[in-house]
Write a protein that holds these residues in place. Structure first.
Motif, PDB file in Angstrom:
ATOM      1  N   THR A 159       0.831  -1.208   0.000  1.00  0.00           N
ATOM      2  CA  THR A 159       0.000   0.000   0.000  1.00  0.00           C
ATOM      3  C   THR A 159       0.862   1.252   0.000  1.00  0.00           C
ATOM      4  N   LYS A 160       1.915   1.240   0.786  1.00  0.00           N
ATOM      5  CA  LYS A 160       2.840   2.383   0.821  1.00  0.00           C
ATOM      6  C   LYS A 160       3.445   2.631  -0.554  1.00  0.00           C
ATOM      7  N   ALA A 161       3.832   1.553  -1.245  1.00  0.00           N
ATOM      8  CA  ALA A 161       4.425   1.698  -2.573  1.00  0.00           C
ATOM      9  C   ALA A 161       3.404   2.142  -3.605  1.00  0.00           C
ATOM     10  N   ALA A 162       2.147   1.716  -3.430  1.00  0.00           N
ATOM     11  CA  ALA A 162       1.112   1.996  -4.430  1.00  0.00           C
ATOM     12  C   ALA A 162       0.512   3.394  -4.323  1.00  0.00           C
ATOM     13  N   LEU A 163       0.453   3.941  -3.130  1.00  0.00           N
ATOM     14  CA  LEU A 163      -0.262   5.206  -2.915  1.00  0.00           C
ATOM     15  C   LEU A 163       0.190   6.351  -3.828  1.00  0.00           C
TER      16      LEU A 163
END
Length: 285
Positions: A159-163
């Motif tokens: 999620t951190k990478a995708a945001l």
């Protein structure tokens, strides 16, 4: 679906499990389904999308017009079959194998999705692992750490990478479990991770409200997926789902519509919530 067999033949596999070896195969597709294009043009990244619930979601989303990125560990045959099925329906999918327990792979996964499709509109954090243990003392340290890394830490990493690649109106759907609400005496660590998924979902939904990114979850009950024969002994696998009010296990195709609803325009007023396709178990959560 109600007419399906209420028990399964005894069977056992090794983790992560393969759909090819299951008897009978999970029901992950309805060839008579009539799509309406509700996800047309959307980009969806689905972890654990090679089989089981993830496969059913990937195929359903593709039918509704989404382009799919499937993350999986090493079940190449299952993943290839899922990709071919999506393409059979005119969809577009790419496969990205690797271990989401590793933060570096989580970053590469997102980069592969963005390189192929330019952005991420829908993130489905679905992949999970579990190890059956009758007592707390039986839980091995490596299994304990592995379960947390795959089931909850990976959600943070991905999620951190995708945001940075998710725009206003994008959404995240996490896979929790009925065990987060009613517990499981032989899946202590798994249940704990799924409780963390619920808390992560609720907290992240508030955190991302200013960005207009919705965050919800689905908490399935006993569903016929490769994780079941890969986690339990043959006899327990055969009885999987017999203790829920419906007296049977569920099929992935019965869970996928919950994800589609949360991903659709029909759910724009929902965030921080959990849907419960669990065979009738009342959890009040």
């Amino acid at each position: 679906m109600e007419a399906q067999t209420r028990t399964m033949p005894p069977q056992k596999q090794q983790l992560p499990g393969s759909e090819k070896k299951m008897d009978p195969k999970p029901v992950t597709d309805d060839p008579d389904y009539k799509p309406t294009g509700m996800l047309k043009g959307k980009i969806a990244l689905i972890t654990g999308g090679d089989s089981g619930i993830g496969k059913a979601v990937a195929v359903l989303f593709a039918k509704e017009g989404a382009k799919i990125i499937i993350s999986y560990l090493n079940e190449h045959e299952d993943a290839d079959d899922t990709k071919k099925l999506i393409e059979h329906y005119g969809g577009d999918a790419i496969l990205v194998p690797g271990d989401i327990a590793e933060p570096a792979f989580c970053k590469r996964l997102v980069e592969a999705a963005v390189k192929e499709f330019g952005r991420i509109d829908i993130l489905i954090n679905n992949a999970a692992e579990q190890h059956d243990a009758k007592t707390l003392e039986e839980i091995k340290p490596d299994h304990l750490e592995r379960t947390f890394r795959v089931n909850i830490l990976a959600m943070f990493y991905i999620t951190k990478a995708a945001l940075p690649y998710m725009q206003k109106g994008s959404l995240i759907i996490n896979t929790a479990s009925v065990t987060a609400y009613k517990g499981s005496p032989e899946l202590l660590d798994y249940s704990a991770t799924k409780g963390a998924v619920v808390a992560f979902t609720r907290s992240l939904s508030i955190n991302l409200e200013k960005k207009d990114i919705r965050v919800n979850a689905v908490a399935p009950g006993p569903i016929w997926t490769p994780l079941i024969p890969a986690s339990f002994d043959a006899e327990k696998t055969a009885k999987h789902g017999a203790d829920v009010p419906k007296k049977r296990l569920g099929q992935p195709i019965e869970v996928a519509p919950s994800y589609l609803f949360l991903a659709s325009e029909a759910a724009t007023y929902m965030s921080g919530q959990v849907l419960h396709p669990n065979g009738g178990t009342v959890v009040n959560g």
